[in-house]
Motif scaffolding. Structure first.
Motif, PDB file in Angstrom:
ATOM      1  N   THR A  13      42.554  51.902  42.372  1.00 23.16           N
ATOM      2  CA  THR A  13      43.128  51.208  43.526  1.00 23.16           C
ATOM      3  C   THR A  13      42.393  49.896  43.733  1.00 23.16           C
ATOM      4  O   THR A  13      42.985  48.878  44.097  1.00 23.16           O
ATOM      5  N   HIS A  14      41.093  49.938  43.483  1.00 24.21           N
ATOM      6  CA  HIS A  14      40.283  48.720  43.377  1.00 24.21           C
ATOM      7  C   HIS A  14      39.882  48.567  41.916  1.00 24.21           C
ATOM      8  O   HIS A  14      39.263  49.464  41.334  1.00 24.21           O
ATOM      9  N   GLY A  15      40.255  47.440  41.326  1.00 23.81           N
ATOM     10  CA  GLY A  15      40.164  47.285  39.880  1.00 23.81           C
ATOM     11  C   GLY A  15      38.767  47.292  39.300  1.00 23.81           C
ATOM     12  O   GLY A  15      38.593  47.554  38.108  1.00 23.81           O
ATOM     13  N   ASN A  16      37.744  47.011  40.116  1.00 16.89           N
ATOM     14  CA  ASN A  16      36.368  47.002  39.602  1.00 16.89           C
ATOM     15  C   ASN A  16      35.614  48.280  39.938  1.00 16.89           C
ATOM     16  O   ASN A  16      34.392  48.344  39.765  1.00 16.89           O
ATOM     17  N   GLU A  17      36.324  49.299  40.406  1.00 17.27           N
ATOM     18  CA  GLU A  17      35.722  50.608  40.639  1.00 17.27           C
ATOM     19  C   GLU A  17      36.100  51.488  39.448  1.00 17.27           C
ATOM     20  O   GLU A  17      37.152  52.117  39.417  1.00 17.27           O
ATOM     21  N   PHE A  18      35.210  51.508  38.468  1.00 16.84           N
ATOM     22  CA  PHE A  18      35.554  52.051  37.157  1.00 16.84           C
ATOM     23  C   PHE A  18      35.587  53.571  37.098  1.00 16.84           C
ATOM     24  O   PHE A  18      36.259  54.140  36.240  1.00 16.84           O
ATOM     25  N   THR A  19      34.845  54.252  37.964  1.00 18.08           N
ATOM     26  CA  THR A  19      34.789  55.713  37.888  1.00 18.08           C
ATOM     27  C   THR A  19      36.191  56.310  37.947  1.00 18.08           C
ATOM     28  O   THR A  19      36.601  57.085  37.074  1.00 18.08           O
ATOM     29  N   GLY A  20      36.938  55.954  38.969  1.00 20.86           N
ATOM     30  CA  GLY A  20      38.278  56.493  39.118  1.00 20.86           C
ATOM     31  C   GLY A  20      39.230  56.010  38.044  1.00 20.86           C
ATOM     32  O   GLY A  20      40.038  56.779  37.512  1.00 20.86           O
ATOM     33  N   ALA A  21      39.135  54.719  37.700  1.00 20.04           N
ATOM     34  CA  ALA A  21      40.057  54.160  36.707  1.00 20.04           C
ATOM     35  C   ALA A  21      39.887  54.826  35.350  1.00 20.04           C
ATOM     36  O   ALA A  21      40.871  55.169  34.677  1.00 20.04           O
ATOM     37  N   TYR A  22      38.636  55.040  34.941  1.00 20.88           N
ATOM     38  CA  TYR A  22      38.417  55.649  33.630  1.00 20.88           C
ATOM     39  C   TYR A  22      38.641  57.157  33.646  1.00 20.88           C
ATOM     40  O   TYR A  22      38.980  57.747  32.611  1.00 20.88           O
ATOM     41  N   GLU A  59      45.218  39.467  44.613  1.00 21.21           N
ATOM     42  CA  GLU A  59      45.517  38.600  45.755  1.00 21.21           C
ATOM     43  C   GLU A  59      45.102  39.213  47.090  1.00 21.21           C
ATOM     44  O   GLU A  59      44.732  38.506  48.011  1.00 21.21           O
ATOM     45  N   LYS A  60      45.193  40.542  47.195  1.00 23.36           N
ATOM     46  CA  LYS A  60      44.943  41.205  48.474  1.00 23.36           C
ATOM     47  C   LYS A  60      44.478  42.622  48.212  1.00 23.36           C
ATOM     48  O   LYS A  60      44.921  43.262  47.261  1.00 23.36           O
ATOM     49  N   ASP A  61      43.590  43.122  49.045  1.00 25.37           N
ATOM     50  CA  ASP A  61      43.071  44.482  48.885  1.00 25.37           C
ATOM     51  C   ASP A  61      44.227  45.480  48.916  1.00 25.37           C
ATOM     52  O   ASP A  61      44.878  45.667  49.949  1.00 25.37           O
ATOM     53  N   LEU A  62      44.488  46.136  47.771  1.00 20.18           N
ATOM     54  CA  LEU A  62      45.611  47.062  47.671  1.00 20.18           C
ATOM     55  C   LEU A  62      45.490  48.200  48.661  1.00 20.18           C
ATOM     56  O   LEU A  62      46.494  48.669  49.208  1.00 20.18           O
ATOM     57  N   ASN A  63      44.257  48.645  48.921  1.00 20.77           N
ATOM     58  CA  ASN A  63      44.079  49.778  49.824  1.00 20.77           C
ATOM     59  C   ASN A  63      44.162  49.380  51.300  1.00 20.77           C
ATOM     60  O   ASN A  63      43.732  50.124  52.176  1.00 20.77           O
ATOM     61  N   ARG A  64      44.704  48.199  51.551  1.00 15.89           N
ATOM     62  CA  ARG A  64      45.045  47.786  52.915  1.00 15.89           C
ATOM     63  C   ARG A  64      46.518  47.383  52.992  1.00 15.89           C
ATOM     64  O   ARG A  64      46.933  46.747  53.966  1.00 15.89           O
ATOM     65  N   CYS A  65      47.298  47.776  51.983  1.00 12.97           N
ATOM     66  CA  CYS A  65      48.689  47.344  51.874  1.00 12.97           C
ATOM     67  C   CYS A  65      49.705  48.436  52.177  1.00 12.97           C
ATOM     68  O   CYS A  65      50.895  48.255  51.917  1.00 12.97           O
ATOM     69  N   PHE A  66      49.245  49.573  52.718  1.00 16.34           N
ATOM     70  CA  PHE A  66      50.154  50.707  52.876  1.00 16.34           C
ATOM     71  C   PHE A  66      50.544  50.989  54.321  1.00 16.34           C
ATOM     72  O   PHE A  66      50.985  52.091  54.643  1.00 16.34           O
TER      73      PHE A  66
END
Length: 294
Positions: A13-22, A59-66
């Motif tokens: 959800t945040h692109g530089n938080e690798f734990t969840g992404a990987y 462009e914008k924090d995705l976890n504030r777009c819901f």
């Protein structure tokens, strides 16, 4: 809810938080790890462009777009705003796409350890959080419940059942094996619990749960022009979930002066010195520790 049919695990959800992404990539490569007999588990890399760019967002924090009103607003067309609408469609469509439980995986530069973030008080969420904290004493539970789902800007607003894992400390854009493994173990334990729930094997006995309830946020000391003139005091740094009493050091100014906490009562700060929160004007979140019966 008598049956969980579809569980969604969301990472990046945040692109530089690798734990969840990987972890999402690992589960996509080895789907048997998250397969359970009574429900289907799906994975979602929420912000692929930000992940590819190794940035929190484009462009914008995705976890504030819901926010519900934003998801329904056709004029909002930034990359993350459009991505939020795609995620909503992927996870809330009627029929076989409907997610009954959403787990959102995050990591933090703050010393958050293994944290569950609750956004509502659904009994199943509370009981599941209590179970995970019981089998792993390192797990803490932060509750930032919203008055209504309309006020919740997070991915977890899309489903009443579910919550987020927040693990740290870990720098942005890296992997740390210990936290990766601990997060994966929590994911497996969560899926096993939901499997037992579907099979009617969850005991109905009362239990206690220690919660850290959100109170407020604190900004860094700033001049009138918004320039920071101090930082987290060394005695507070990395002391997430530890009691902060009135008069305790909270910041140290660049001139060496100690700034103390002037609140009226003891609080328990978390997200202390989170790198991603500098732009949000948040030096820490203050919580109240309490024990409830569920």
């Amino acid at each position: 809810m008598n049956q969980i049919n579809r569980v969604a695990i969301v990472g990046g959800t945040h692109g530089n938080e690798f734990t969840g992404a990987y972890l999402i990539q690992k589960f996509a490569q080895f789907p048997d790890l998250i397969t359970r007999s009574s429900f289907k588990t799906v994975t979602l890399l929420a912000n692929p462009n930000a992940f590819a760019a190794r940035r929190r967002y484009v462009e914008k924090d995705l976890n504030r777009c819901f926010l519900k009103e934003d998801l329904q607003d056709p004029t909002l067309k930034s990359y993350e705003e459009l991505q939020a609408k795609l995620i909503q469609n992927a996870l809330t469509s009627n029929g076989d796409k409907q997610a009954d439980f959403i787990l959102d995986l995050h990591s933090s530069t703050a010393n958050m350890g293994l944290t569950i973030i609750l956004v509502n008080n659904h009994p199943l969420n509370l009981k599941l959080a209590a179970y995970l904290s019981r089998i792993n004493p390192l797990v803490r539970i932060y509750r930032c419940s919203f008055q209504s789902v309309e006020e919740n800007p997070f991915v977890n607003s899309l489903c009443e059942l579910g919550f987020a894992f927040e693990v740290g400390p870990i720098a942005q854009g890296i992997l740390k094996a210990t936290l990766f493994q601990q997060t994966e173990e929590l994911v497996h334990a969560l899926l096993d619990y939901l499997e037992q729930f579907n099979q009617g094997e969850i005991p109905s006995n009362n239990e206690t749960l220690v919660l850290y309830d959100h109170l407020s946020t604190v900004d860094y000391p700033k001049k009138s022009d918004g320039t920071i003139f101090g930082m987290i005091h060394p005695e507070l740094q990395d002391n997430d979930y530890q009691a902060l009493n009135p008069g305790d050091p909270i910041f140290i100014a660049f001139d060496g002066k100690t700034i103390v906490y002037e609140g009226a009562s003891t609080v328990w700060p978390i997200f202390i010195n989170e790198a991603a929160y500098y732009e949000k004007g948040i030096a820490m979140c203050l919580t109240q520790k309490q024990q409830i019966n569920i």
